[in-house]
Design an enzyme around this catalytic site. Structure first.
Site, PDB file in Angstrom:
ATOM      1  N   LYS A  37       0.829  -1.216   0.000  1.00 40.61           N
ATOM      2  CA  LYS A  37       0.000   0.000   0.000  1.00 40.61           C
ATOM      3  C   LYS A  37       0.861   1.262   0.000  1.00 40.61           C
ATOM      4  O   LYS A  37       0.654   2.171  -0.809  1.00 40.61           O
ATOM      5  CB  LYS A  37      -0.918   0.031   1.246  1.00 40.61           C
ATOM      6  CG  LYS A  37      -1.972  -1.059   1.253  1.00 40.61           C
ATOM      7  CD  LYS A  37      -2.893  -0.929   2.444  1.00 40.61           C
ATOM      8  CE  LYS A  37      -2.194  -1.119   3.780  1.00 40.61           C
ATOM      9  NZ  LYS A  37      -1.559  -2.436   3.952  1.00 40.61           N
ATOM     10  N   THR A  38       1.831   1.276   0.901  1.00 37.79           N
ATOM     11  CA  THR A  38       2.690   2.463   0.982  1.00 37.79           C
ATOM     12  C   THR A  38       3.484   2.615  -0.312  1.00 37.79           C
ATOM     13  O   THR A  38       3.662   3.707  -0.830  1.00 37.79           O
ATOM     14  CB  THR A  38       3.611   2.353   2.210  1.00 37.79           C
ATOM     15  OG1 THR A  38       2.779   2.191   3.362  1.00 37.79           O
ATOM     16  CG2 THR A  38       4.467   3.585   2.375  1.00 37.79           C
ATOM     17  N   ASP A 222      -2.052   7.816   3.583  1.00 34.08           N
ATOM     18  CA  ASP A 222      -1.628   6.471   3.986  1.00 34.08           C
ATOM     19  C   ASP A 222      -2.245   6.170   5.356  1.00 34.08           C
ATOM     20  O   ASP A 222      -2.558   7.085   6.108  1.00 34.08           O
ATOM     21  CB  ASP A 222      -0.093   6.407   4.073  1.00 34.08           C
ATOM     22  CG  ASP A 222       0.423   4.965   4.045  1.00 34.08           C
ATOM     23  OD1 ASP A 222      -0.401   4.034   3.960  1.00 34.08           O
ATOM     24  OD2 ASP A 222       1.655   4.770   4.112  1.00 34.08           O
ATOM     25  N   GLU A 223      -2.390   4.909   5.701  1.00 34.80           N
ATOM     26  CA  GLU A 223      -2.920   4.485   7.010  1.00 34.80           C
ATOM     27  C   GLU A 223      -4.258   5.174   7.305  1.00 34.80           C
ATOM     28  O   GLU A 223      -4.485   5.659   8.410  1.00 34.80           O
ATOM     29  CB  GLU A 223      -1.911   4.819   8.132  1.00 34.80           C
ATOM     30  CG  GLU A 223      -0.501   4.309   7.897  1.00 34.80           C
ATOM     31  CD  GLU A 223      -0.278   2.876   8.373  1.00 34.80           C
ATOM     32  OE1 GLU A 223      -1.268   2.216   8.755  1.00 34.80           O
ATOM     33  OE2 GLU A 223       0.875   2.422   8.328  1.00 34.80           O
ATOM     34  N   GLN A 253      -5.812  -3.092  10.621  1.00 32.90           N
ATOM     35  CA  GLN A 253      -4.682  -2.468  11.313  1.00 32.90           C
ATOM     36  C   GLN A 253      -5.072  -1.171  12.002  1.00 32.90           C
ATOM     37  O   GLN A 253      -4.219  -0.332  12.283  1.00 32.90           O
ATOM     38  CB  GLN A 253      -3.537  -2.218  10.328  1.00 32.90           C
ATOM     39  CG  GLN A 253      -2.935  -3.505   9.797  1.00 32.90           C
ATOM     40  CD  GLN A 253      -1.694  -3.231   8.957  1.00 32.90           C
ATOM     41  OE1 GLN A 253      -0.676  -2.802   9.470  1.00 32.90           O
ATOM     42  NE2 GLN A 253      -1.800  -3.458   7.671  1.00 32.90           N
ATOM     43  N   ARG A 609       4.828  -7.459  11.030  1.00 31.03           N
ATOM     44  CA  ARG A 609       6.056  -6.666  10.835  1.00 31.03           C
ATOM     45  C   ARG A 609       7.218  -7.564  10.437  1.00 31.03           C
ATOM     46  O   ARG A 609       8.255  -7.101   9.973  1.00 31.03           O
ATOM     47  CB  ARG A 609       6.469  -5.899  12.118  1.00 31.03           C
ATOM     48  CG  ARG A 609       5.493  -4.884  12.664  1.00 31.03           C
ATOM     49  CD  ARG A 609       5.018  -3.918  11.630  1.00 31.03           C
ATOM     50  NE  ARG A 609       3.748  -4.360  11.077  1.00 31.03           N
ATOM     51  CZ  ARG A 609       3.246  -3.907   9.924  1.00 31.03           C
ATOM     52  NH1 ARG A 609       3.900  -3.023   9.216  1.00 31.03           N
ATOM     53  NH2 ARG A 609       2.089  -4.335   9.469  1.00 31.03           N
TER      54      ARG A 609
END
Ligand code: ATP
Ligand code: MG
Length: 731
Positions: A37-38, A222-223, A253, A609
């Site tokens: 995504k990033t 983002d996020e 998330q 992660r």
């Protein structure tokens, strides 16, 4: 042109490409962890600039941390091969701050307005309660702070709130009102206020709104799953009906609900904007199959999900390893020992290894073990440079130089170091300030022009006022480029260095070094960020950065951080520690389904992660808040497929294959008894009055501190202190 297409699209899969090259229009990229995504966001910006010819000036990109914003800029520039000037990229807070600096007048703020971080805000509320003679036990400052911030995050002023006849609520609303007046008087803006004020200005000033709507042709976030109400309102206002929102996020998330984030924003976005195109990315590039399968199995326990697939082409990889520690010290020892081994024998960099924990208090033991093992480490988002005592003290002086009406700064240093200004004098100033509605600084000037104070007190106060005035003059005379010199002079004049040297806390040298670092920081800042008012921008930078940057960024170091701060990052090897009921999931969430789900998402974030190795640890006993606890292993363990988990052997004794191998172990033990304290031996069968039957697997210590570890058939692994254990042998 063709080359640039290749460069931007080459390293993307089809779904990612479709997102990067999508035509203008509202888009929501909804995808799981590590699916790029990033990466898509970064490549889309590069695409817009290079292929669609959009000027960087017309782009607004929002990230979750300042560090992520810096990385984003660097990555875009690396793809494009040239600097991108003029683009607005930053956190919501950072961007709001930028806006208010440019429009301070429209926002009815003084030009030198100061930012209050959470700690400043807390102190200010404490002082306010004191001056109102309110009992802190009945009106805890944290609760008042939470009340204020929660409402600001929801876009509500005190005047919008209705007590509904509830006396407590009514008093809280009054406190909110009173606090806000204090802030206005001091020219101070807390974090939540940055967002709220920006929103209000844009809402109430059609000309400004028009300007920014014209300017920002593309808004990228983002996020997105962790935006709160005011942030979403802000995006909607800026976008208008331009259909120019490109949002990426993962509902699984969303981990900041406790701080006002609304996972509903991502869930409702397609309803608010029915023309939204939802794009999905399903291939994970980060983690091995085992890690991904385990994380997917865990998160499947949350009932309210948008749901998505996530798969990887990477092999299954290593099993996920679980270590059951005897206590929290053993846990730290184990983790650090493993890291040392990975770095020495397997060629991992220290920064490939991350230790994650639920609460900041857990970091200390890991830090101690790392120091002992001589492994450099970095606490990401922990006690950060700009939050250290000596730095905050010095910054308070500099804040007074920049804006003498800053009451928080004034109170912090009026008698620091001690200069004979007692609490009674401060009370007089507070009373004066309340009566006249002015700042403490102005009250001090007023009090000094009358004979209100006794001679000695008045003399001491006068010297303080003169000191600050001198510092201000030093600043006026100095060229703006000489920021580090100004810092140097102010720090010397404060008398703080001598004060820290004298203090008997053994931290004198470290504090002086940090003060030197502060001058260095000013030097770097002045060189990198030309601005109209360098001092004010530096102070704002310090307040905003306090959340993230650590001093020594360049040494290869083990990464320590809370699970919350790990969001968006990735590491070769991840240790998630303290996975115990009451700690993770956190005690405050147990019994509240929505919060428990958020804890599970946090665990999902932590697990995803890891690229190659994932360790999960818990301690059977843990000292917390001054007492010894015997926590149960976290429920999250039960939600992981057992076949993906492998128990780590302790001291060379297998913990795997518990009951089935029991008799073999016992037989082996009888043949080769390894004696432990209390006459027990490894592999021996024992019975405990509460835990039932089990096998002795390990032992340590002697005398009254002797303990053995037993694997019980039904209760699992336990460490027991022999003196209390009341164990019976079977054979
Ligand atoms: P998170 O949900 O944790 O924020 P994300 O969806 O933002 O994750 P990224 O951080 O963008 O994912 O990507 C995860 C990792 O996968 C990164 O190391 C990235 O470089 C890599 N990656 C993403 N897409 C590709 C691709 N098409 N080819 C190779 N590597 C990729
Ligand atoms: Mg990401």
């Amino acid at each position: 042109m063709y080359d640039s297409h290749i460069q931007i699209l080459d390293s993307l899969n089809d779904a990612q490409r479709a997102a990067v090259t999508a035509e203008a229009g509202n888009r929501l990229v909804l995808a799981g962890a590590g699916s790029g995504k990033t990466r898509v966001l970064v490549h889309r910006i590069a695409w817009l600039i290079q292929v669609d010819g959009v000027r960087p000036w017309s782009l607004l990109a929002v990230t979750f941390t300042n560090k992520a914003a810096r990385e984003m800029r660097t990555r875009i520039e690396a793809i494009l091969g040239e600097p991108v000037g003029g683009m607005w990229v930053g956190t919501f807070h950072g961007l709001a701050h930028r806006f208010l600096r440019a429009h301070w007048n429209d926002a009815k703020l003084p030009q030198q307005f100061q930012i209050l971080d959470a700690d400043d805000q807390f102190r200010m509320i404490k002082r306010m309660l004191k001056s109102l003679n309110l009992d802190e036990a009945r009106w805890p400052p944290r609760v008042v702070q939470g009340f204020i911030n929660r409402h600001k995050d929801n876009g509500l002023r005190a005047s919008h709130l209705d007590s509904g006849g509830d006396v407590i609520q009514q008093r809280m609303i009054q406190l909110y009102q009173e606090y806000q007046q204090l802030c206005e008087r001091a020219g101070a803006v807390d974090f939540a206020e940055l967002l709220l004020r920006t929103h209000e200005v844009l809402r109430d000033r059609p000309d400004l709104l028009h300007h920014y709507r014209e300017r920002f042709q593309h808004i990228l976030v983002d996020e997105f799953q962790d935006t709160n109400a005011i942030q979403y309102a802000w995006l909607r206002l800026l976008s208008g009906d331009a259909d120019n929102l490109f949002l990426v996020g993962d509902d699984d998330q969303s981990i900041y609900g406790w701080r006002g984030a609304r996972v509903e924003n991502i869930q409702n976005f397609p309803l608010d904007y029915p023309n939204t195109q939802i794009l999905r990315l399903e291939q994970n590039y980060r983690s091995t199959g085992n890690i991904l399968d385990a994380a997917n199995a865990l998160i499947a326990n949350n009932p309210t999900r948008l749901g998505k697939n996530l798969w990887t082409r990477q092999g299954t990889g290593e099993p996920i390893r679980r270590y059951v520690a005897f206590n929290e010290v053993d846990e730290a020892r184990f983790v650090v020992e493993r890291i040392r081994h990975f770095c020495q024998d397997q060629g991992l960099c220290r920064s490939d290894c991350a230790i994650l924990y639920r609460t900041t208090a857990q970091s200390r033991l890991f830090e101690e073990s790392l120091i002992q093992a001589e492994l450099p480490y970095r606490v990401y988002g922990g006690q950060r440079f700009f939050e250290r005592l000596e730095i905050k003290d010095s910054l308070a002086y500099l804040r007074l130089v920049s804006n003498p009406d800053d009451d928080a700064a004034f109170e912090r240093v009026i008698n620091l170091p001690a200069r004979g200004i007692g609490p009674r004098t401060v009370d007089v100033l507070r009373a004066q300030a309340r009566e006249t509605g002015s700042s403490l600084w102005r009250s001090a000037l007023a009090v000094l022009s009358t004979a209100t104070l006794p001679t000695r007190a008045s003399g001491a106060l006068r010297r303080f006022v003169e000191l600050i005035t001198q510092m201000q003059q030093g600043r006026d005379g100095a060229d703006e480029r000489e920021l580090p010199d100004l810092f140097q002079d102010v720090i010397q004049a404060t008398g703080l260095p001598a004060h820290y040297e004298k203090a008997k806390d053994g931290k004198g040298i470290e504090r002086l070094e940090n003060l030197e670092q502060l001058v260095e920081a000013a030097r770097r800042f002045a060189a990198e960020a030309p601005a109209d008012d360098l001092l004010a921008s530096f102070l704002a930078h310090a307040a905003l950065e306090a959340g993230e940057a650590e001093a020594d960024d360049h040494v290869d170091s083990v990464q320590l951080m809370t699970l919350h701060s790990a969001k968006g990052l990735e590491f070769h090897t991840v240790f998630i520690t303290g996975i115990e009921e009451g700690l993770f999931p956190h005690g405050m969430s147990i019994g509240e389904p929505a919060r428990l789900e958020e804890e599970r998402r946090l665990c999902y974030v932590g697990m995803t992660r890891a690229r190659e190795q994932l360790y999960l640890t818990y301690a059977e006993s843990r000292r917390m808040h001054g007492r010894e606890d015997y926590p149960m292993p976290s429920r999250f363990f039960r939600e992981l497929p057992p076949e993906l988990l492998e128990e780590v052997r302790a001291s060379g004794v297998s913990r795997a294959g518990r009951v089935s191998k029991k008799s073999a172990a016992a037989a082996n033990a009888r043949a080769n008894p390894v004696a432990l304290a209390g006459g027990f031996y490894l592999g021996q069968q024992v019975v405990h009055p509460k835990f039932g039957q089990g096998v002795v697997l390990n032992g340590e210590g002697s005398g009254s501190s002797a303990r053995i570890q037993v694997n019980f058939e039904s209760a699992g692994m336990k460490w027991l202190v022999l003196t209390y254990a009341r164990l019976k042998t079977i054979e």
